[in-house]
Design a protein around this motif. Sequence first.
Motif, PDB file in Angstrom:
ATOM      1  N   THR A 214       0.829  -1.207   0.000  1.00 44.58           N
ATOM      2  CA  THR A 214       0.000   0.000   0.000  1.00 44.58           C
ATOM      3  C   THR A 214       0.866   1.261   0.000  1.00 44.58           C
ATOM      4  O   THR A 214       0.594   2.215  -0.721  1.00 44.58           O
ATOM      5  N   VAL A 215       1.931   1.257   0.794  1.00 45.86           N
ATOM      6  CA  VAL A 215       2.844   2.407   0.832  1.00 45.86           C
ATOM      7  C   VAL A 215       3.506   2.605  -0.530  1.00 45.86           C
ATOM      8  O   VAL A 215       3.653   3.736  -1.013  1.00 45.86           O
ATOM      9  N   LEU A 216       3.885   1.503  -1.173  1.00 42.19           N
ATOM     10  CA  LEU A 216       4.486   1.593  -2.506  1.00 42.19           C
ATOM     11  C   LEU A 216       3.509   2.196  -3.515  1.00 42.19           C
ATOM     12  O   LEU A 216       3.883   3.029  -4.346  1.00 42.19           O
ATOM     13  N   ILE A 217       2.244   1.756  -3.448  1.00 39.99           N
ATOM     14  CA  ILE A 217       1.219   2.312  -4.347  1.00 39.99           C
ATOM     15  C   ILE A 217       1.048   3.807  -4.094  1.00 39.99           C
ATOM     16  O   ILE A 217       0.992   4.612  -5.038  1.00 39.99           O
ATOM     17  N   ASN A 218       0.977   4.188  -2.825  1.00 41.88           N
ATOM     18  CA  ASN A 218       0.817   5.600  -2.478  1.00 41.88           C
ATOM     19  C   ASN A 218       1.990   6.436  -2.971  1.00 41.88           C
ATOM     20  O   ASN A 218       1.808   7.523  -3.521  1.00 41.88           O
ATOM     21  N   ILE A 219       3.199   5.920  -2.777  1.00 42.65           N
ATOM     22  CA  ILE A 219       4.392   6.654  -3.211  1.00 42.65           C
ATOM     23  C   ILE A 219       4.432   6.772  -4.731  1.00 42.65           C
ATOM     24  O   ILE A 219       4.750   7.835  -5.278  1.00 42.65           O
ATOM     25  N   TYR A 220       4.108   5.679  -5.420  1.00 46.39           N
ATOM     26  CA  TYR A 220       4.133   5.726  -6.887  1.00 46.39           C
ATOM     27  C   TYR A 220       3.147   6.766  -7.425  1.00 46.39           C
ATOM     28  O   TYR A 220       3.471   7.530  -8.340  1.00 46.39           O
ATOM     29  N   LYS A 221       1.950   6.817  -6.834  1.00 47.41           N
ATOM     30  CA  LYS A 221       0.960   7.796  -7.292  1.00 47.41           C
ATOM     31  C   LYS A 221       1.377   9.224  -6.942  1.00 47.41           C
ATOM     32  O   LYS A 221       1.090  10.163  -7.694  1.00 47.41           O
ATOM     33  N   ILE A 222       2.053   9.397  -5.804  1.00 51.51           N
ATOM     34  CA  ILE A 222       2.590  10.715  -5.455  1.00 51.51           C
ATOM     35  C   ILE A 222       3.607  11.151  -6.507  1.00 51.51           C
ATOM     36  O   ILE A 222       3.605  12.297  -6.968  1.00 51.51           O
ATOM     37  N   PHE A 223       4.485  10.222  -6.905  1.00 54.43           N
ATOM     38  CA  PHE A 223       5.488  10.534  -7.932  1.00 54.43           C
ATOM     39  C   PHE A 223       4.825  10.811  -9.282  1.00 54.43           C
ATOM     40  O   PHE A 223       5.265  11.698 -10.024  1.00 54.43           O
ATOM     41  N   LEU A 224       3.776  10.062  -9.604  1.00 52.84           N
ATOM     42  CA  LEU A 224       3.099  10.252 -10.885  1.00 52.84           C
ATOM     43  C   LEU A 224       2.432  11.627 -10.931  1.00 52.84           C
ATOM     44  O   LEU A 224       2.517  12.334 -11.947  1.00 52.84           O
TER      45      LEU A 224
ATOM     46  N   ALA B 262       9.302  -7.732  -8.570  1.00 56.71           N
ATOM     47  CA  ALA B 262       7.959  -8.190  -8.965  1.00 56.71           C
ATOM     48  C   ALA B 262       6.884  -7.332  -8.313  1.00 56.71           C
ATOM     49  O   ALA B 262       5.873  -6.992  -8.945  1.00 56.71           O
ATOM     50  N   LEU B 263       7.111  -6.948  -7.056  1.00 58.87           N
ATOM     51  CA  LEU B 263       6.153  -6.091  -6.347  1.00 58.87           C
ATOM     52  C   LEU B 263       6.089  -4.702  -6.979  1.00 58.87           C
ATOM     53  O   LEU B 263       5.009  -4.138  -7.158  1.00 58.87           O
ATOM     54  N   LEU B 264       7.249  -4.174  -7.360  1.00 54.91           N
ATOM     55  CA  LEU B 264       7.301  -2.853  -7.995  1.00 54.91           C
ATOM     56  C   LEU B 264       6.548  -2.852  -9.321  1.00 54.91           C
ATOM     57  O   LEU B 264       5.824  -1.897  -9.635  1.00 54.91           O
ATOM     58  N   GLU B 265       6.743  -3.888 -10.098  1.00 56.29           N
ATOM     59  CA  GLU B 265       6.058  -3.975 -11.392  1.00 56.29           C
ATOM     60  C   GLU B 265       4.546  -4.072 -11.216  1.00 56.29           C
ATOM     61  O   GLU B 265       3.776  -3.513 -11.999  1.00 56.29           O
ATOM     62  N   ALA B 266       4.123  -4.760 -10.164  1.00 51.43           N
ATOM     63  CA  ALA B 266       2.681  -4.861  -9.883  1.00 51.43           C
ATOM     64  C   ALA B 266       2.123  -3.518  -9.439  1.00 51.43           C
ATOM     65  O   ALA B 266       1.026  -3.118  -9.836  1.00 51.43           O
ATOM     66  N   VAL B 267       2.900  -2.814  -8.601  1.00 47.19           N
ATOM     67  CA  VAL B 267       2.470  -1.506  -8.092  1.00 47.19           C
ATOM     68  C   VAL B 267       2.355  -0.490  -9.221  1.00 47.19           C
ATOM     69  O   VAL B 267       1.450   0.365  -9.224  1.00 47.19           O
ATOM     70  N   ALA B 268       3.279  -0.553 -10.191  1.00 49.25           N
ATOM     71  CA  ALA B 268       3.306   0.416 -11.298  1.00 49.25           C
ATOM     72  C   ALA B 268       2.399   0.015 -12.453  1.00 49.25           C
ATOM     73  O   ALA B 268       2.424   0.656 -13.513  1.00 49.25           O
ATOM     74  N   ASP B 269       1.578  -1.000 -12.245  1.00 49.02           N
ATOM     75  CA  ASP B 269       0.650  -1.436 -13.291  1.00 49.02           C
ATOM     76  C   ASP B 269      -0.314  -0.305 -13.649  1.00 49.02           C
ATOM     77  O   ASP B 269      -0.851   0.374 -12.762  1.00 49.02           O
ATOM     78  N   THR B 270      -0.530  -0.116 -14.924  1.00 47.47           N
ATOM     79  CA  THR B 270      -1.371   1.005 -15.381  1.00 47.47           C
ATOM     80  C   THR B 270      -2.811   0.900 -14.892  1.00 47.47           C
ATOM     81  O   THR B 270      -3.497   1.919 -14.758  1.00 47.47           O
ATOM     82  N   SER B 271      -3.276  -0.306 -14.603  1.00 42.73           N
ATOM     83  CA  SER B 271      -4.659  -0.473 -14.159  1.00 42.73           C
ATOM     84  C   SER B 271      -4.908   0.175 -12.796  1.00 42.73           C
ATOM     85  O   SER B 271      -6.045   0.498 -12.453  1.00 42.73           O
ATOM     86  N   LEU B 272      -3.838   0.353 -12.000  1.00 45.76           N
ATOM     87  CA  LEU B 272      -3.982   0.982 -10.689  1.00 45.76           C
ATOM     88  C   LEU B 272      -4.011   2.502 -10.767  1.00 45.76           C
ATOM     89  O   LEU B 272      -4.269   3.169  -9.771  1.00 45.76           O
ATOM     90  N   CYS B 273      -3.724   3.043 -11.942  1.00 38.20           N
ATOM     91  CA  CYS B 273      -3.627   4.502 -12.092  1.00 38.20           C
ATOM     92  C   CYS B 273      -4.592   5.040 -13.149  1.00 38.20           C
ATOM     93  O   CYS B 273      -4.282   6.012 -13.861  1.00 38.20           O
ATOM     94  N   GLN B 274      -5.752   4.411 -13.273  1.00 42.78           N
ATOM     95  CA  GLN B 274      -6.731   4.839 -14.270  1.00 42.78           C
ATOM     96  C   GLN B 274      -7.214   6.265 -14.017  1.00 42.78           C
ATOM     97  O   GLN B 274      -7.562   6.990 -14.951  1.00 42.78           O
TER      98      GLN B 274
END
Length: 663
Positions: A527-537, A644-656
Motif C-alpha cells: 500500500t505504501v508503494l502504491i501511495n508513493i508511486y501515485k505521489i510521484f506520478l 515483482a512487487l514494484l512492477e505490480a504496483v506500477a501497473d497502469t490499471s492501478l492509475c486509471q
Amino acid sequence: MPTHPPSHWQVYMFVRECLDKVIPAELWGSNHNKCRFLKNVKVFISRGKFAKLSLQELMWRMRVNDCMWLRLGKGGHFVPADEHCFREELLAKFLYWLMDTYVVELLRSFFYITETMFQKNMLFYYRKLIWGKLQNIGIRNHFVKVQLRPLSSEEIETIRQKKFVPVASKLRFIPKPNGLRPIVKVSGVVEPQALSRESREKKMNHYNTQLKNLFSVLNYERTINASFMGSSVFGKDDIYKTWKQFVTKVLESGGEIPPFYCVKADVSKAYDAIPHKKLVEVISRVLKPEKRTVYCIRRYAVIMITPSGKAKRLYRRHVSTFKDFMPDMKQFVSQLQENASLQNAIVVEQSLTFNETSSSLFNFFLQMIHNSILEIGNRYYLQCCGIPQGSILSTLLCSLFYGDMENKLLSGIQQDGTLATGIPEYGLLINPNKTVVNFPVDDIPGCSKFKQLPDCRLIPWCGLLLDVKTLEVYCDYSSYTCTSIRSSLSFNSSRTAGKNMKYKLSAVLKLKCHSLFLDLQINSLRTVLINIYKIFLLQAYRFHACVLQLPFNQQVRKNPHFFLRIISQTASCCYAILKTINTGIAEGNKGVSGIFPIQVAEWLCYHAFTVKLSNHKAVYKCLLTPLKVCKMQLIRKIPEDTVALLEAVADTSLCQDFKAILD
C-alpha cells in the motif's frame, strides 16, 4: 450549470478585436511587436487565480527600434546605451499600461471573472448579461434554502443606534458542476453613507478584532476540552492521529480484523440549517459566560526565511487564562518551539491584553448571530437561521454544533436509521444522494436512496480512500478528474523561474507525502508503494505543468541536467520523509532501509516520470534516455521479489484515475 462560459480562446479573440480597433499599427511599431503582446494577452487570460505576468515577460523579444515614435529622428544613427534603456523604459510603461489598465479593465467591464468548485484555480469568464441571469437564479434558490427577512429602513436605523457595530456581508456565488455555491464576505458597515470614512474604518477594525478574538478563544476552549468537538477533525494531521489510534487498537486485539459497517453521510445544507437558538446554547456551554473568565490574548508576529530565500511574515494570536499565562516572553517562545517546531524564526510580541472576558465575547457572539445581515442588490436582509459560509468562524461553529449533537444524542446509540430520519432539534437532515454505505439498507426506513456498495473495499471520504477490510489508507485522486494541473498549481514565472519551479515542486511534494499514506504501522508495504508511486506520478504531471509555464523560451533540452536533478531530488526528498515518519520501525536490525531501500523509491520515481514524460517525447527526449538507463541500473540492485512487487504496483490499471487529467 444552465450555460457554459466562453472559452479562453473566445475571450482572447474578443480582446484582440478591441485592441485592433483602439491601437493604431504605428504604435506597435511592427507586426512582430503586436504578435508578441497578443501572445502575452493569451497567456494572461489562461493563467490561474494566483498566477502573475511579470514585466520582464511582457518586454521579452519586443523590438524597441521598430517603434518610430521612440526615435529622436530619421536614420539609423548610433544610439548610446543609456538612450536605448530610456526608450525601453518608455515602451515598458506603455505595454504595462495597456495590459494593466486597458486589457484588465476591458475584461472586468464585459465579463464576470470567477474561480469554480470543479477546476481548482482556473478562472472562468462569464458574460455579464449571462452571469446576471445565473446570479438571479442563485439568489432565488438562496431565498428558498435560507430564512432571510428583509429589513425596513426603520429597523436598520434601530440596529445602527445600538452599541454593536451593524456589519453587512455581501453574497457572491461560485459555480459548481450542478449549481452555484453561496459565499459571503463581510463588506462593511450597514448604511455606510451615514458615517465618515474614518469612522467606518474604525468600526470595521473594532469588529474584526473582536471576531478574531472570539475565534481564538473558541479554539483555545476546544483545545482545552476536546470533547466539545465530538469526532470532528481538522485536516489530515487530526485524521492521521485519530485513525492511527483506532487501527492500532484493532490490530493489538489480535486475530483477524473484524468486518466494519461504514456509513459516509452528508448533511444537507449543513451551514444554512443550523437553528440559532440551539447554536447559542452550544456556544454558551463552551464559553460559560456566567463565570466571567478573563482571557489573555497575546498578538505576535513570526518572521522566517522560506526555502526560496524570501522573508515570510505570519501574524498570530495566542490565548491563555490566568492559570496558564506566561508573562515571560522567553518562556513563551520556548513553549512555541516545543509545540510548533518553530525553527529559524524571529518572534516579535505586538500586544498583550486582558480586556476580553467570556461574558463580553459571548455578548459579541449573540449580537453577531442575531444581526447577521446580508446585502443583496440594494437591500438588506436578516438571516434568521443558519450561519453564513465564508467567515473564519463558520467551520469552527459548525464543528462545535455537531459535536454537541454527537455528545448528546449519538453517544452509544445502536438503533438503525437514526441519522436517516433526521434530527429536527439540530436542524439535521441527511442528503441521501451523497450518502454511501458498504452494507444492504433496503429494509431500514428512509435509507432506500443511499448508495449501497456491499462488495466495495474502498470507501471515499474527505479526499481519502479507506480500505474497510484492512484499514489501510490511500489518497483519492478523483478530484483531479477533468481538471488542469496548471490551473491548480500557482507558478509565478520570472527570470528565476527554474529556481521557483524547484521550490514549488518541493513544497507541494511535502504536502502530499503525508503520514496517512506512508506510515508502515497502519499500511502494508504494498500500500505504501502504491501511495508513493501515485505521489510521484502526480509530481510528474506537476513537473510538466511547470515546464509549460517557463518563460523566455526556457526549454528542457537547453539544460537537461537541471531538470534531471529536480527529478532525482524528488525521489530523495520523498524517501527522507518516509524514513522520518517510520522512525523506530525495524525488521530485524535493518530498520526502514532494509524494508524499503532508497533504490526502490528512486525506481518508482524514475518510472513515474518516464510514464508521464513519454507522452511528450518532443519536449523530453533528452530526459527519457537517462531515466531509462537509471532504471536499468537500479533494478540490478533490488531483490527479485521486490522487483515483482514494484512492477505490480506500477501497473497502469492501478492509475486509471490519472488518465482523466487534462494536461
